[in-house]
Motif scaffolding. Structure first.
Motif, PDB file in Angstrom:
ATOM      1  N   UNK A  33       0.869  -1.327   0.074  1.00  0.00           N
ATOM      2  CA  UNK A  33      -0.011  -0.038   0.090  1.00  0.00           C
ATOM      3  C   UNK A  33       0.815   1.305   0.042  1.00  0.00           C
ATOM      4  N   UNK A  34       2.170   1.217   0.366  1.00  0.00           N
ATOM      5  CA  UNK A  34       2.987   2.168   0.137  1.00  0.00           C
ATOM      6  C   UNK A  34       4.379   1.965  -0.254  1.00  0.00           C
ATOM      7  N   UNK A  35       5.303   2.934  -0.584  1.00  0.00           N
ATOM      8  CA  UNK A  35       6.344   2.698  -1.004  1.00  0.00           C
ATOM      9  C   UNK A  35       7.650   3.634  -0.137  1.00  0.00           C
ATOM     10  N   UNK A  36       8.778   2.956  -0.058  1.00  0.00           N
ATOM     11  CA  UNK A  36       9.494   3.801   1.009  1.00  0.00           C
ATOM     12  C   UNK A  36      10.310   4.721  -0.062  1.00  0.00           C
ATOM     13  N   UNK A  37      10.484   5.920   0.156  1.00  0.00           N
ATOM     14  CA  UNK A  37      11.245   6.609  -0.581  1.00  0.00           C
ATOM     15  C   UNK A  37      12.352   7.436   0.423  1.00  0.00           C
ATOM     16  N   UNK A  38      13.489   7.977  -0.056  1.00  0.00           N
ATOM     17  CA  UNK A  38      14.305   8.632   0.657  1.00  0.00           C
ATOM     18  C   UNK A  38      14.095  10.203   0.646  1.00  0.00           C
ATOM     19  N   UNK A  39      14.055  10.910   1.800  1.00  0.00           N
ATOM     20  CA  UNK A  39      13.639  12.185   1.674  1.00  0.00           C
ATOM     21  C   UNK A  39      15.030  12.890   2.214  1.00  0.00           C
ATOM     22  N   UNK A  40      15.618  14.091   1.749  1.00  0.00           N
ATOM     23  CA  UNK A  40      16.854  14.624   2.227  1.00  0.00           C
ATOM     24  C   UNK A  40      16.709  15.823   2.734  1.00  0.00           C
ATOM     25  N   UNK A  41      17.558  16.352   3.656  1.00  0.00           N
ATOM     26  CA  UNK A  41      17.633  17.864   4.104  1.00  0.00           C
ATOM     27  C   UNK A  41      18.882  18.132   3.855  1.00  0.00           C
ATOM     28  N   UNK A  42      18.891  19.470   2.985  1.00  0.00           N
ATOM     29  CA  UNK A  42      20.158  19.824   2.726  1.00  0.00           C
ATOM     30  C   UNK A  42      20.231  21.443   3.148  1.00  0.00           C
ATOM     31  N   UNK A  53      21.458  15.356  -7.089  1.00  0.00           N
ATOM     32  CA  UNK A  53      21.413  14.171  -6.232  1.00  0.00           C
ATOM     33  C   UNK A  53      20.464  13.223  -6.669  1.00  0.00           C
ATOM     34  N   UNK A  54      20.620  11.894  -6.711  1.00  0.00           N
ATOM     35  CA  UNK A  54      19.777  10.888  -7.042  1.00  0.00           C
ATOM     36  C   UNK A  54      19.431  10.082  -5.809  1.00  0.00           C
ATOM     37  N   UNK A  55      18.207  10.085  -5.667  1.00  0.00           N
ATOM     38  CA  UNK A  55      17.571   9.399  -4.438  1.00  0.00           C
ATOM     39  C   UNK A  55      16.907   7.912  -4.612  1.00  0.00           C
ATOM     40  N   UNK A  56      17.276   7.037  -3.907  1.00  0.00           N
ATOM     41  CA  UNK A  56      16.760   5.857  -4.021  1.00  0.00           C
ATOM     42  C   UNK A  56      16.984   4.993  -2.952  1.00  0.00           C
ATOM     43  N   UNK A  57      16.395   3.597  -2.660  1.00  0.00           N
ATOM     44  CA  UNK A  57      16.340   2.790  -1.679  1.00  0.00           C
ATOM     45  C   UNK A  57      18.056   2.666  -1.326  1.00  0.00           C
ATOM     46  N   UNK A  58      18.887   2.648  -2.143  1.00  0.00           N
ATOM     47  CA  UNK A  58      20.422   2.571  -1.977  1.00  0.00           C
ATOM     48  C   UNK A  58      20.742   3.448  -1.312  1.00  0.00           C
ATOM     49  N   UNK A  59      20.409   4.808  -1.295  1.00  0.00           N
ATOM     50  CA  UNK A  59      20.981   6.050  -0.387  1.00  0.00           C
ATOM     51  C   UNK A  59      20.894   7.322  -1.565  1.00  0.00           C
ATOM     52  N   UNK A 111      29.737  10.230  -6.267  1.00  0.00           N
ATOM     53  CA  UNK A 111      30.113   9.633  -4.993  1.00  0.00           C
ATOM     54  C   UNK A 111      28.705   9.361  -4.353  1.00  0.00           C
ATOM     55  N   UNK A 112      28.831   8.350  -3.603  1.00  0.00           N
ATOM     56  CA  UNK A 112      27.641   8.262  -2.691  1.00  0.00           C
ATOM     57  C   UNK A 112      27.929   8.894  -1.239  1.00  0.00           C
ATOM     58  N   UNK A 113      26.874   9.609  -0.931  1.00  0.00           N
ATOM     59  CA  UNK A 113      27.169  10.608   0.456  1.00  0.00           C
ATOM     60  C   UNK A 113      26.108  10.127   1.447  1.00  0.00           C
ATOM     61  N   UNK A 114      26.473  10.451   2.654  1.00  0.00           N
ATOM     62  CA  UNK A 114      25.729   9.955   3.793  1.00  0.00           C
ATOM     63  C   UNK A 114      25.561  11.270   4.725  1.00  0.00           C
ATOM     64  N   UNK A 115      24.595  11.306   5.357  1.00  0.00           N
ATOM     65  CA  UNK A 115      24.197  12.304   6.554  1.00  0.00           C
ATOM     66  C   UNK A 115      25.419  12.920   7.243  1.00  0.00           C
ATOM     67  N   UNK A 116      25.599  14.224   7.261  1.00  0.00           N
ATOM     68  CA  UNK A 116      26.745  14.597   8.091  1.00  0.00           C
ATOM     69  C   UNK A 116      27.833  15.255   6.908  1.00  0.00           C
ATOM     70  N   UNK A 117      27.777  14.592   5.655  1.00  0.00           N
ATOM     71  CA  UNK A 117      28.958  15.011   4.833  1.00  0.00           C
ATOM     72  C   UNK A 117      28.733  16.367   4.242  1.00  0.00           C
ATOM     73  N   UNK A 118      29.862  16.983   4.094  1.00  0.00           N
ATOM     74  CA  UNK A 118      29.877  18.428   3.539  1.00  0.00           C
ATOM     75  C   UNK A 118      30.282  18.359   2.276  1.00  0.00           C
TER      76      UNK A 118
END
Length: 476
Positions: free
Chosen positions: A23-32, A75-81, A103-110
């Motif tokens: 009924x739902x799909x998980x998406x990634x939401x980013x805060x920049x 930035x490309x957002x998907x289930x991988x990151x 490059x794949x980036x993670x929260x906290x990276x500038x």
């Protein structure tokens, strides 16, 4: 016992692992957030699959920094990151002191672009509702990506808002436009298609606005343009990115005023049209490069629909193929079935021509198949035979024994083209390497990534490609 009592995926709760019933799909939401530079403090939060950053107003995060390119990064957002990509910027993109292209980036990276520093503060997962239907108009699909699109189309179909459909060639952009028309109050009205990519430059204006008899050489009679023909219905502007730059202001004027003036006439005619435009081009980049008007882009993209390529839709490939065979049977009275190996080949193909290419492949196979069963050889996809089994490396060969240290290859492998054989060897190595690595790390992706010297996101992407990913993140 009912099926729903046996299957927890059918109890109405989110079930992202089962596309047919989720009924739902998980998406990634980013805060920049811009943490340094002229725009310090500016931030955006978005769950769009593609986010762009740069000076051009078409970006999601717009900067005033003059050392930043028009569209600097995406930035490309998907289930991988979150995958960051530099778009050929003038001054480059710097991460941890190194200039990067992707490059794949993670929260906290500038990330440093120009004089600006941008920090990824969060990359949380959010749930978005999916349509309960596996189709919308002639569009078919059970994958979460398509059912998310169906849910969006169901909401916007009854409105009159302009829609911009983006997708590769053959993904079904015209089917989206037709379905929006058929599911709206405009359905009794006309549905007019104007292919901007095939319009002769000298006749494009007349095709859009219409003309009066004698207005130019060849104008032997009065003729309405596409907007007049579509009045009361929907106008589909296919391949809008091909529209000559000098005609774009005229199109914008019609969209803003809802009136046309035929070439050679003084009278103005009112039109009532809903516009759906489509393109395989990146209009944001075209705007940044001056090849497409910024104001026209914003006028057309009140709502944007991104169609995924067929290769990213999983089992939809087989589902669509079976629907095509059902259509073939209705037309011809009989149709062959897809064999198990043929299904596997369909799922393994990249389909650069997407659904259009698949349709040609299935129609050809339906005529060529014998015995009522479609085999891989009937598909003519370029695969002469199923992919070879993984190569075996005997201990003697690996240790430089009687084979002189050479890699022992199965006979069928060396009959393949070099690139395919090489990829089969690499895949076999990666599959064996990561299978043992995961076993040693008790399937903990973070530990395994650290031992392999790669990022966790990249490891997860590799495991999915190799069929080794377990589909959950509790091992993190």
């Amino acid at each position: 016992m009912s099926r729903s009592s046996q299957d927890p995926a059918l109890d109405g709760r989110t079930a992202a692992f089962s596309p047919a019933v989720a009924s739902h799909r998980r998406l990634r939401r980013v805060l920049l957030r811009v943490t340094d530079g002229p725009d310090r403090g500016v931030q955006i939060q978005s769950a769009r699959p593609r986010i762009t950053v740069g000076r051009s107003p078409v970006n999601d995060l717009v900067l005033t920094d003059t050392s930043v390119s028009g569209i600097h990064i995406e930035l490309h957002l998907d289930e991988r990151g979150v995958l960051l990509r530099d778009l050929g910027s003038t001054n480059g993109t710097i991460v941890a002191g190194l200039r990067v292209r992707e490059i794949w980036i993670e929260p906290g990276l500038t990330v440093q672009i120009g004089k600006s520093a941008i920090t990824l503060l969060s990359a949380d997962e959010v749930s978005v509702p999916l349509s309960k239907r596996g189709h919308f108009g002639a569009l078919t699909g059970d994958s979460p990506a398509m059912r998310e699109i169906f849910a969006l189309l169901e909401k916007i179909a009854p409105t009159d808002m302009s829609v911009l459909v983006h997708g590769e060639t053959g993904t079904g952009k015209e089917l989206v436009a037709r379905a929006l028309h058929d599911e709206s109050a405009r359905a009794p009205g006309p549905f007019v298609v104007l292919d901007c990519g095939s319009l002769p430059r000298e006749l494009a204006e007349a095709a859009i606005l219409g003309h009066k008899r004698g207005a130019f050489t060849g104008a032997v009679a009065d003729r309405p343009g596409a907007f007049e023909e579509a009045s009361g219905g929907t106008l589909f502007l296919d391949e809008i990115g091909e529209l000559p730059l000098e005609l774009q202001p005229k199109l914008l004027r019609v969209l803003d005023r809802r009136e046309v003036q035929r070439i050679g006439e003084a009278a103005v005619r009112k039109v009532d049209v809903r516009v759906v435009a489509a393109t395989h081009r990146d209009l944001r980049t075209m705007v940044s490069q001056g090849d497409f008007r910024e104001d026209l882009y914003f006028r057309l993209s009140v709502m944007t629909v991104e169609l995924p390529p067929l290769r990213d839709r999983g089992d939809d490939v087989v589902l669509i193929a079976e629907r095509m065979l059902a259509d073939f049977q209705r037309l011809h009275g009989a149709a062959p079935r897809l064999g198990a190996e043929a299904r596997r080949v369909l799922l393994a193909e990249r389909w650069p021509g997407n659904v259009r290419e698949l349709k040609n492949t299935i129609e050809r196979a339906a005529y060529l198949a014998s015995g009522g069963l479609i085999e891989p050889s009937d598909l003519h996809t370029g695969r002469r035979q199923p992919p070879p089994p993984p190569p075996v490396v005997p201990a003697q060969a690996a240790q430089g024994g009687p084979t002189g240290g050479a890699l022992a290859l199965p006979p069928e492998l060396v009959t393949q083209p070099f690139k395919e054989a090489k990829q089969a060897v690499i895949d076999a190595f990666e599959r064996a390497y990561f299978a043992r690595l995961l076993a040693r790390c008790d399937n903990n992706l973070s530990h395994a990534a650290a031992e392999a010297g790669i990022t966790r996101y990249y490891l997860r992407e590799l495991l999915k490609r190799l069929g080794l990913h377990r589909g959950k993140d509790d091992e993190a």
